[in-house]
Design a protein around this motif. Structure first.
Motif, PDB file in Angstrom:
ATOM      1  N   GLN A   1       0.823  -1.182   0.000  1.00  0.00           N
ATOM      2  CA  GLN A   1       0.000   0.000   0.000  1.00  0.00           C
ATOM      3  C   GLN A   1       0.874   1.254   0.000  1.00  0.00           C
TER       4      GLN A   1
ATOM      5  N   THR B   1       2.278   2.693  -2.620  1.00  0.00           N
ATOM      6  CA  THR B   1       3.306   2.722  -3.678  1.00  0.00           C
ATOM      7  C   THR B   1       2.779   3.504  -4.879  1.00  0.00           C
TER       8      THR B   1
ATOM      9  N   GLY C   1      -0.544   0.954  -5.239  1.00  0.00           N
ATOM     10  CA  GLY C   1      -0.464   0.231  -3.971  1.00  0.00           C
ATOM     11  C   GLY C   1      -1.578  -0.783  -3.822  1.00  0.00           C
TER      12      GLY C   1
END
Length: 608
Positions: free
Chosen positions: A67, A69, A77
Motif C-alpha cells: 500500500q 506505492t 499500492g
C-alpha cells in the motif's frame, strides 16, 4: 610508605589491584572467548528480532505491491503486478509520451520519445515495484512509517530506433559550413553571408536524451554538436566591404587621355573584378585589366581618344607603287597602363578622388614612306577580281572581310592567315547571316559570301607566285569561280594561308563593290609572269536529288561533279622556270528542295 600485602580473596582469587594500576600482563584466552560468545548471542538475537519484523511486515503488506506505492504519481499500492501494469498503461502521465524539447545549436525543436527509441516499460516497472516491496529494509520500514513510497519507472531503450530518429533529426538541424564571400555583379557588390557548419553528434545525443527522459518539459535538452567555423567570417567580409567593396561600386572612375575624359561605369567595372580568399581567410580583389581593355564599353571610346598609328596609304601608278599618304605615329593605352590607372581609384569615393590620367605609349606605324622602300614594295605583283550576284548579305560580309584584309603587310618569310586576319565570322565582328555551303548543301549562317574574298585572295597569291601553305576548294563547283582555282574558309577547320617567299615585303590591297571584289599583291615580282593552265574535267559524276530539312535549308540546283588539274607555270627571262599542279575533286551538287520553300532558280545561289 609500605605497600599493601597480597592475600587471596574469599574465593581463593587474587586481591584486586588499585584502579589506577596498569595491567601489563596478557589477558587470559578464556576471556576472549567469553566476549565473542556474547557478541554472537546479541547478533543472533537481532537477526531473530529482524526476521520477526520482516515476517510481520510481509504479513502486514499482504498483496504483491505494498500500500502507498506510486509511480510518477500513479497509485499502484495494494495491486498485483498485472493490475499495476494495467493501471500504469491506462493512467500513464504525459511526461512519458510528451515530446522532448531540444536545442541544437541556435535552433529549437522537439522529438517524440518513441522516435528516438525511448519508452516506459510498464511491465518491468510493476515488477520493480513488486520486487522492492520484498526488500527487507522496505518491508521493516513500513512497520514504522506511513508506508508511502515512490518507485522510479523502468525506461526501455531501442538503439536501432534511436539511430534512425536522430539521423532523421540531423537532416533537419545539420547545416553545411558557408564561407563569407563578396562578388561584383551589375554594378553592385554582392555579399554571401558566412555560416557556421553544424553536425549533430548522434551518439552523444542519445545519452543526453536518455538522461532527460521522461521529460519535465520545462527546459530543452541541449544536444551535442560538432561545429565547423568558416575561414572567411562575418568580420572579414565587413572589413573587405568597408575598405574595397563599397568604394569600388560607389560610382564611375574617370580616366583622362591627353586631357580628354573617359568614364567607366560601375557596371562595366563589376564585370572585370574578382574576389578570392587566401589561406588565412583574408579577402582581396583583382582587376582583369586585359578583359577591361577589350570590353567594348572601354575599347571603343578609348581607341577614339588614343588613336593608334596610321599606316601609309599605297597606290599603283603606271605599274609602280606610290605612297599616296605617309604613315604617322599614334598613341596606345595598353591593358597594363589601364589597370595601373584604375586600381588605385577603386578604393576612393567622390568624383575628384576617382579621376586620374592614364599613361599612353607612342606607337610607330609599320608602313611609312621609308619602310615601303626598305621592304621592296615597289610594283604590283598580281591582281584578281571576282564578280558575284548582288545581295545585301554579300555586300556586308564581303565588305567587312575586305576592310580587315586591306593594308596587310607580310614581311619576307612570314605566313599570312585569312582566319587570323579576318577573325571569326560573327555578328560581334560585323558579319551577318548569309548563304554558305555546309556538308554539301547550302545553309544560312553568319559570314556567308566570305569565300568570294578567299577565292579572290587565292588567285592573287597564285599569280604573285608565292607559296600556298593551306587552302581548300568548295565541296562542289560554283560556276562563277575558275575551276581548280578557288578557295573556301571555315573558322576553326579550314584556313587560307601562304608564305611570303618572294624575298621582299608584300602589301595586300583589297577593295569591294556590291558586285565585285578585287585583291592585289604589291611587292617585288619573283617571276616575270605566272600562268594558269587548266586541264580537262574528268571522272564526271551525276547529281542526285534529295530533300533538305531545318529552318536554314536553302534550295539548290543540280550540277555534276568532276576532277580537274590546274598547272601553275612560272616564267622568267622569257623561259619557263617552274611548274606545279593543283588537283581538285568536286562532288556533284545535288538538287535540294526544302519543305515549304519555293523551287530553286535556274542560276546558282551559291554564297561562297
Amino acid at each position: 610508605m609500605s605497600r599493601p600485602s597480597r592475600s587471596p580473596n574469599a574465593n581463593g582469587g587474587r586481591v584486586r589491584r588499585p584502579i589506577n594500576d596498569v595491567d601489563t600482563t596478557p589477558s587470559h584466552p578464556s576471556g576472549r572467548r567469553s566476549r565473542t560468545r556474547i557478541a554472537v548471542t546479541v547478533a543472533a538475537a537481532a537477526v531473530a528480532a529482524g526476521g520477526g519484523l520482516y515476517i510481520a511486515g510481509l504479513v502486514a503488506a499482504g498483496d504483491d505491491i505494498s500500500q502507498g506505492t506510486t509511480v510518477a504519481g500513479v497509485d499502484i499500492g495494494g495491486m498485483s503486478r498485472a493490475e499495476a501494469q494495467s493501471r500504469l498503461d491506462a493512467s500513464a502521465p504525459d511526461s512519458w509520451t510528451r515530446a522532448i524539447p531540444i536545442r541544437v545549436g541556435d535552433s529549437a525543436g522537439t522529438v517524440a520519445p518513441g522516435t528516438v527509441g525511448l519508452r516506459v516499460d510498464t511491465a518491468k516497472t510493476a515488477e520493480r515495484a513488486a520486487d522492492s516491496a520484498r526488500d527487507p529494509v522496505t518491508v521493516i520500514g513500513r512497520l514504522f512509517s506511513s508506508g508511502e513510497r515512490a518507485v522510479e519507472p523502468v525506461v526501455a531503450f531501442d538503439q536501432g530506433r534511436a539511430a534512425e530518429g536522430l539521423t532523421a533529426a540531423s537532416r533537419t538541424y545539420d547545416r553545411e559550413k558557408a564561407e563569407g564571400a563578396v562578388s561584383f555583379k551589375a554594378g553592385k557588390a554582392v555579399v554571401a553571408e558566412a555560416r557556421t557548419g553544424l553536425k549533430l553528434d548522434t551518439a552523444r545525443a542519445v545519452d543526453a536524451l536518455r538522461s532527460a527522459y521522461p521529460s519535465t518539459g520545462r527546459s530543452p535538452v541541449a544536444l551535442p554538436t560538432a561545429v565547423s567555423r568558416p575561414t572567411v567570417g562575418e568580420a572579414e567580409v565587413a572589413r573587405f566591404m568597408k575598405e574595397f567593396g563599397t568604394p569600388a561600386m560607389s560610382g564611375p572612375v574617370t580616366l583622362t587621355v591627353d586631357g580628354a575624359p573617359l568614364r567607366i561605369s560601375p557596371a562595366t567595372l563589376s564585370d572585370h573584378l574578382k574576389v578570392k580568399a587566401d589561406d588565412h581567410g583574408r579577402l582581396s580583389a583583382s582587376l582583369d585589366a586585359e578583359g577591361l581593355r577589350r570590353d567594348p564599353d572601354v575599347a571603343r571610346p578609348l581607341d577614339a581618344l588614343a588613336t593608334g598609328p596610321v599606316e601609309a596609304k599605297l597606290g599603283v601608278q603606271g605599274g609602280r607603287v606610290v605612297v599616296e599618304s605617309d604613315g604617322r605615329a599614334g598613341h596606345e593605352v595598353t591593358a597594363a597602363a589601364l589597370g595601373d590607372a584604375v586600381r588605385p581609384l577603386l578604393t576612393q569615393t567622390g568624383d575628384a578622388a576617382r579621376t586620374a590620367p592614364v599613361a599612353t605609349r607612342l606607337i610607330q606605324p609599320e608602313l611609312t614612306r621609308k619602310s615601303v622602300a626598305e621592304l621592296g614594295i615597289k610594283e604590283q605583283m598580281s591582281s584578281f577580281t571576282v564578280e558575284f550576284p548582288t545581295a545585301p548579305y554579300r555586300t556586308t560580309n564581303i565588305g567587312r572581310a575586305v576592310e580587315l584584309i586591306n593594308g596587310s603587310v607580310v614581311k619576307p618569310g612570314e605566313v599570312w592567315s585569312f582566319n587570323k586576319t579576318v577573325g571569326e565570322r560573327t555578328k560581334a565582328n560585323g558579319f551577318v547571316d548569309g548563304t554558305m555551303i555546309l556538308d554539301g548543301q547550302y545553309h544560312s549562317a553568319p559570314g556567308g559570301g566570305v569565300s568570294a574574298v578567299a577565292t579572290t585572295t587565292f588567285n592573287a597569291l597564285f599569280f604573285a607566285g608565292v607559296k600556298p601553305i593551306e587552302h581548300g576548294a568548295h565541296s562542289f563547283y560554283i560556276e562563277r569561280y575558275p575551276a581548280g582555282r578557288e578557295a573556301t574558309v571555315a573558322w576553326g577547320s579550314l584556313d587560307l594561308k601562304f608564305r611570303n617567299d618572294s624575298g621582299h615585303g608584300i602589301y595586300i590591297s583589297a577593295r569591294a563593290t556590291d558586285h565585285s571584289v578585287t585583291v592585289s599583291f604589291l611587292g617585288t615580282k619573283k617571276y616575270d609572269r605566272v600562268e594558269a593552265v587548266e586541264g580537262p574535267h574528268t571522272k564526271l559524276t551525276k547529281p542526285a536529288e534529295r530533300k533538305g530539312t531545318g529552318e536554314k535549308c536553302e534550295p539548290q540546283t543540280p550540277l555534276e561533279g568532276f576532277d580537274v588539274a590546274v598547272d601553275r607555270v612560272f616564267h622568267k627571262g622569257g623561259a619557263e622556270v617552274g611548274r606545279e599542279t593543283f588537283h581538285t575533286h568536286y562532288t556533284p551538287r545535288d538538287r535540294v528542295t526544302c519543305e515549304g520553300a519555293a523551287p530553286p532558280p535556274p542560276v546558282s545561289r551559291a554564297g561562297g
